[in-house]
Design a protein around this motif. Structure first.
Motif, short mmCIF file in Angstrom:
data_model
loop_
_atom_site.label_atom_id
_atom_site.label_comp_id
_atom_site.label_asym_id
_atom_site.label_seq_id
_atom_site.Cartn_x
_atom_site.Cartn_y
_atom_site.Cartn_z
N GLY A 81 -69.91 -70.23 -11.36
CA GLY A 81 -70.94 -71.11 -10.81
C GLY A 81 -71.72 -70.45 -9.69
N GLY A 82 -71.17 -69.38 -9.11
CA GLY A 82 -71.88 -68.63 -8.09
C GLY A 82 -71.52 -69.01 -6.66
N ASP A 83 -70.66 -70.04 -6.48
CA ASP A 83 -70.32 -70.46 -5.12
C ASP A 83 -69.12 -69.74 -4.53
N ARG A 84 -68.49 -68.87 -5.32
CA ARG A 84 -67.27 -68.21 -4.85
C ARG A 84 -67.29 -66.74 -5.25
N LYS A 85 -66.77 -65.90 -4.38
CA LYS A 85 -66.69 -64.47 -4.68
C LYS A 85 -65.37 -64.15 -5.38
N LEU A 86 -65.43 -63.17 -6.28
CA LEU A 86 -64.24 -62.78 -7.04
C LEU A 86 -63.07 -62.44 -6.13
N ASP A 87 -63.36 -61.78 -5.01
CA ASP A 87 -62.31 -61.36 -4.08
C ASP A 87 -61.44 -62.51 -3.59
N SER A 88 -62.02 -63.71 -3.55
CA SER A 88 -61.27 -64.85 -3.01
C SER A 88 -60.25 -65.39 -4.01
N ILE A 89 -60.29 -64.90 -5.26
CA ILE A 89 -59.26 -65.34 -6.22
C ILE A 89 -58.29 -64.19 -6.54
N LYS A 90 -58.31 -63.15 -5.68
CA LYS A 90 -57.48 -61.97 -5.90
C LYS A 90 -56.30 -61.97 -4.93
N PHE A 91 -55.09 -61.82 -5.46
CA PHE A 91 -53.90 -61.87 -4.62
C PHE A 91 -52.97 -60.69 -4.90
N GLY A 92 -52.40 -60.12 -3.83
CA GLY A 92 -51.46 -59.01 -3.97
C GLY A 92 -50.03 -59.49 -3.76
N TYR A 93 -49.11 -58.54 -3.75
CA TYR A 93 -47.69 -58.89 -3.72
C TYR A 93 -47.01 -58.54 -2.39
N ASP A 94 -47.81 -58.21 -1.35
CA ASP A 94 -47.21 -57.84 -0.06
C ASP A 94 -46.41 -58.99 0.54
N GLY A 95 -46.91 -60.19 0.38
CA GLY A 95 -46.22 -61.36 0.93
C GLY A 95 -44.81 -61.48 0.34
N LEU A 96 -44.72 -61.30 -0.97
CA LEU A 96 -43.41 -61.41 -1.63
C LEU A 96 -42.51 -60.23 -1.23
N LYS A 97 -43.12 -59.04 -1.10
CA LYS A 97 -42.32 -57.87 -0.68
C LYS A 97 -41.73 -58.11 0.69
N LYS A 98 -42.53 -58.71 1.58
CA LYS A 98 -42.02 -59.02 2.93
C LYS A 98 -40.85 -59.99 2.89
N ARG A 99 -40.80 -60.79 1.87
CA ARG A 99 -39.67 -61.71 1.73
C ARG A 99 -38.48 -61.05 1.04
N GLY A 100 -38.61 -59.75 0.79
CA GLY A 100 -37.48 -59.03 0.20
C GLY A 100 -37.45 -59.01 -1.31
N VAL A 101 -38.54 -59.43 -1.95
CA VAL A 101 -38.61 -59.37 -3.41
C VAL A 101 -38.92 -57.92 -3.81
N LYS A 102 -38.14 -57.40 -4.78
CA LYS A 102 -38.43 -56.05 -5.28
C LYS A 102 -39.49 -56.17 -6.36
N VAL A 103 -40.69 -55.67 -6.06
CA VAL A 103 -41.79 -55.80 -7.01
C VAL A 103 -41.93 -54.50 -7.79
N VAL A 104 -41.83 -54.60 -9.11
CA VAL A 104 -41.91 -53.43 -9.98
C VAL A 104 -43.15 -53.58 -10.84
N HIS A 105 -44.10 -52.65 -10.70
CA HIS A 105 -45.33 -52.75 -11.50
C HIS A 105 -45.14 -52.05 -12.84
N ASP A 106 -44.73 -52.82 -13.80
CA ASP A 106 -44.41 -52.32 -15.13
C ASP A 106 -44.46 -53.52 -16.08
N THR A 107 -44.39 -53.24 -17.38
CA THR A 107 -44.42 -54.32 -18.37
C THR A 107 -43.06 -54.45 -19.03
N ALA A 108 -42.53 -55.65 -19.06
CA ALA A 108 -41.25 -55.85 -19.76
C ALA A 108 -41.51 -55.78 -21.26
#
Ligand SMILES: Cc1cc2nc3c(=O)[nH]c(=O)nc-3n(C[C@H](O)[C@H](O)[C@H](O)COP(=O)(O)OP(=O)(O)OC[C@H]3O[C@@H](n4cnc5c(N)ncnc54)[C@H](O)[C@@H]3O)c2cc1C
Lengths: 432, 207
Positions: A81-108
């Motif tokens: 619609g043009g009212d929102r930038k793509l960047d605002s729907i982009k999320f990384g995994y740093d928050g989960l890593k800080k909580r001690g989640v082991k994040v593995v970037h791979d495909t099961a």
């Protein structure tokens, strides 16, 4: 359940509550670490990872997800619609890593329910006590003749956000004024039932400002859709719906709306008798559970995963829990809110099961906001409870429902503000 | 406000009563027609975690409009959820949601959220309005909304609450859609145009 076991059960249940109150870790420090492996870092998987760690920091949580960033489908229509930038729907995994989640970037690529291992494309292997699978949806590419994963590189589905959203957005920007946009939604069940109609609204919002002579035709494989009355009221208010000059036209299945075939070269779609030319075509193909659910043998003959809805444990393979779009969670719709809510139920159940306790009584909510036009938000909400005998998630009688038909402009404006709050809060509840 | 208190106490009794009644029902159950035993009550955390998709993890909202519900008192939580349920408090969506919960469940969630730490959000405000609001607050509101609106007691927490939400609440109060406590109404009615905006700027400037 015999009376004795019921009494024991109540005793156990109150024991859990007490432990929860003083916040003591449920696993004694000497015991081997319990391991949970999660496949898919989207709405369901990310929430599950966070809430497992929040509820019991002694659990080792591994999250397997190929992408370093997740683009939410929710609010991706506002990007169109043009009212929102793509960047605002982009999320990384740093928050989960800080909580001690082991994040593995791979495909099961495989899950063995007997040896309790998840194998990845990169050749890694992860042992689990419980696994959670939240891979979202895959498309039934063969359902519409002429459409395929390759063709989708030019004729987007945009039903997974990110590059597909960008592609559709660019095509709308490049389209001439007076062009026709075709949106082709599938029959039920599919991800986000109100999504195609919110999309039509947001594209109309864009066209009205920049290409007012253009038209949108929704070629539907259904004769009804989610929040129909509310959408149509909004379309009438903003986009001339119901008049000869309407920007949006909806063609139901009964009027030959269901698309059978696509000719990408001539940009034409075909129903039983009619055909339609589009300058931009958005095909939303019918869906099924994500590929890994098939590889792990978790699906039924319809391509979705049957689960015990109290724990989300697969009824096919013990120790593997399926949540989100891939799961059969009747009567909850396939939505981000549902996936978030189910993840918390599954996380709690897994902790109980790993500690030899009877899983507690679940509770679930779903809400879907849709933004129809400027300062015009609408919603559907429901509170659900477990019907254990029928293994169903049922709405609590008298609760939930839609934005009232006669809601004032002020009400609809508030719902837009609350929709944006929902987005900020739920994404933080998942990734923060 | 004593009616509030007694209502809260009363629902406490209801929970206990509900549990023992459940026990009797289970004991009286005849095996002839196997009826599924009633499920034990869902925990406060289980119920509450379903809300945080809208209200933020632990009830701390990231804004821009939905209210933070962490740290509000049990009394206020119970009262306001019942007001939503009974249609006594205007709402865009909470009326539909509150109807999904029994008194016992509302109680369990009240305890859960009362135990969470309130986090206020200092927002973008107008310094002149903040100064004016501070004075107005002391004169008119501090008596009930103590410590600059930081204490909740019978009302919600105002300091650091999301400003659009405070505006919406005041709109519903002044339009009569939601009834204000009588003494608060007297104070609010005596305010001049612009005063409420100043007050909300003051609350929004706090952490
Ligand atoms: C246009 C649109 C608008 C929407 N709007 C809303 C809305 O307003 N509100 C709402 O509640 N919902 C909305 N939804 C629905 C919502 O996006 C989905 O229901 C939700 O994302 C489902 O969560 P999930 O965890 O099942 O799947 P997803 O969120 O899709 O996550 C799946 C993840 O698994 C990963 N994955 C898949 N296979 C593997 C594998 N083999 N190994 C490792 N990782 C894997 C994927 O990369 C992905 O990150 C919308 C959807 C669309 C398309």
């Amino acid at each position: 359940m015999s009376h004795i076991s019921r009494r024991q059960f109540l005793k156990l249940a109150s024991g859990t509550a007490a432990a929860g109150l003083i916040g003591a870790p449920l696993v004694s420090s000497g015991a081997a670490k319990k391991k949970v492996v999660i496949v898919g870092g989207g709405a369901g998987g990310a929430t599950a990872a966070k809430f497992l760690r929040l509820n019991d920091p002694s659990i080792e949580v591994t999250l397997i997800e190929p992408n370093t960033h997740f683009y939410t489908c929710f609010m991706s229509n506002e990007v169109l619609g043009g009212d929102r930038k793509l960047d605002s729907i982009k999320f990384g995994y740093d928050g989960l890593k800080k909580r001690g989640v082991k994040v593995v970037h791979d495909t099961a690529v495989a899950i063995d329910a007997v040896s309790k291992t998840v194998k990845t494309q990169g050749g890694q292997s992860f042992q689990y006590d419980h696994a959670i699978v939240s891979p979202g949806v895959d498309f039934k590419w063969d359902a519409i003749e002429g459409y395929s994963a390759e063709v989708a590189e030019h004729i987007p589905h945009a039903w997974k956000a990110g590059p597909q959203t960008v592609l559709l957005h660019k095509q709308l920007q490049a389209m001439k004024d007076g062009g026709t946009v075709l949106i082709c939604p599938p029959a039920d069940p599919f991800r986000c039932p109100p999504g195609p109609y919110e999309r039509a609204s947001q594209i109309a919002h864009y066209l009205k400002q920049h290409k007012p002579k253009s038209k949108i035709i929704i070629l539907d494989a259904k004769d009804a859709f989610s929040k129909k009355g509310l959408f149509e009221a909004g379309w009438t208010k903003f986009y001339g719906y119901g008049t000869d000059n309407s920007m949006i036209k909806w063609v139901p299945k009964s009027k030959d709306g269901a698309v059978k075939r696509l000719d990408p070269k001539t940009m034409t779609v075909y129903g039983e008798v009619n055909d339609h030319h589009g300058d931009v075509i958005n095909i939303i193909p019918p869906q099924k559970a994500g590929k890994i659910a098939f590889e792990a043998g978790l699906v039924n003959d319809k391509g979705w995963c049957p689960v015990n809805v109290q724990t989300f444990e697969s009824t096919i393979h013990k120790g593997i829990h399926v949540i989100g779009d891939a799961a059969i969670a009747t009567e909850m719709p396939k939505s981000g809110y549902s996936a978030n809510s189910q993840a918390k139920v599954a996380a709690r159940a897994i902790i109980d099961m790993m500690n030899g306790k009877e899983p507690g009584t679940p509770s679930y909510i779903n809400t879907c906001y849709s933004i129809v036009g400027p300062d015009h938000g609408i919603s559907v909400a429901a509170v659900y409870t477990l019907n254990k005998a029928e293994n169903k998630i049922v709405p609590v009688k008298g609760s939930g429902g839609l934005t009232p038909k006669d809601a004032s402009a002020a009400h609809l404006k508030r719902e837009m503000a609350y929709a944006h709050s929902w987005f900020a809060n739920i994404t933080n509840d998942m990734f923060g | 406000m004593s009616p509030t208190r007694s209502r809260a106490l009363f629902s406490g009794i209801l929970v206990a009563g509900g549990l023992s009644l459940g026990g009797i029902a289970a004991a009286a159950e005849q095996p002839a027609t196997p009826v599924a035993p009633a499920l034990p009550p869902a925990s406060g955390a289980m119920l509450a975690n379903a809300c945080t998709g809208c209200h933020g993890t632990d009830g701390v909202s990231r804004g821009p409009a939905s209210p933070t519900i962490a740290g509000i008192t049990k009394d206020y939580f119970i009262d306001t959820m019942k007001a939503f349920k009974d249609g006594k408090r205007a709402a865009t969506i909470m009326d539909r949601i509150a109807k999904g919960y029994s008194d016992a469940e509302i109680n369990a969630m009240a305890t859960y959220f009362a135990g969470k730490k309130y986090v206020g959000h200092a927002q973008k405000t107008d310094a002149a309005k903040v100064a004016k609001g501070k004075t107005l607050h002391k004169q008119n509101c501090e008596k009930c909304h103590e410590e600059g609106g930081r204490l909740s007691d019978e009302g919600g927490i105002l300091a650091g609450q999301w400003m659009p939400y405070l505006h919406f609440q005041m709109e519903d109060f002044t339009s009569g859609k939601t009834k204000m406590p009588e003494k608060m109404e007297k104070k609010v009615k005596a305010l001049k145009p612009g005063d409420l905006d100043a007050l909300i700027n003051f609350y929004g400037s706090q952490k």
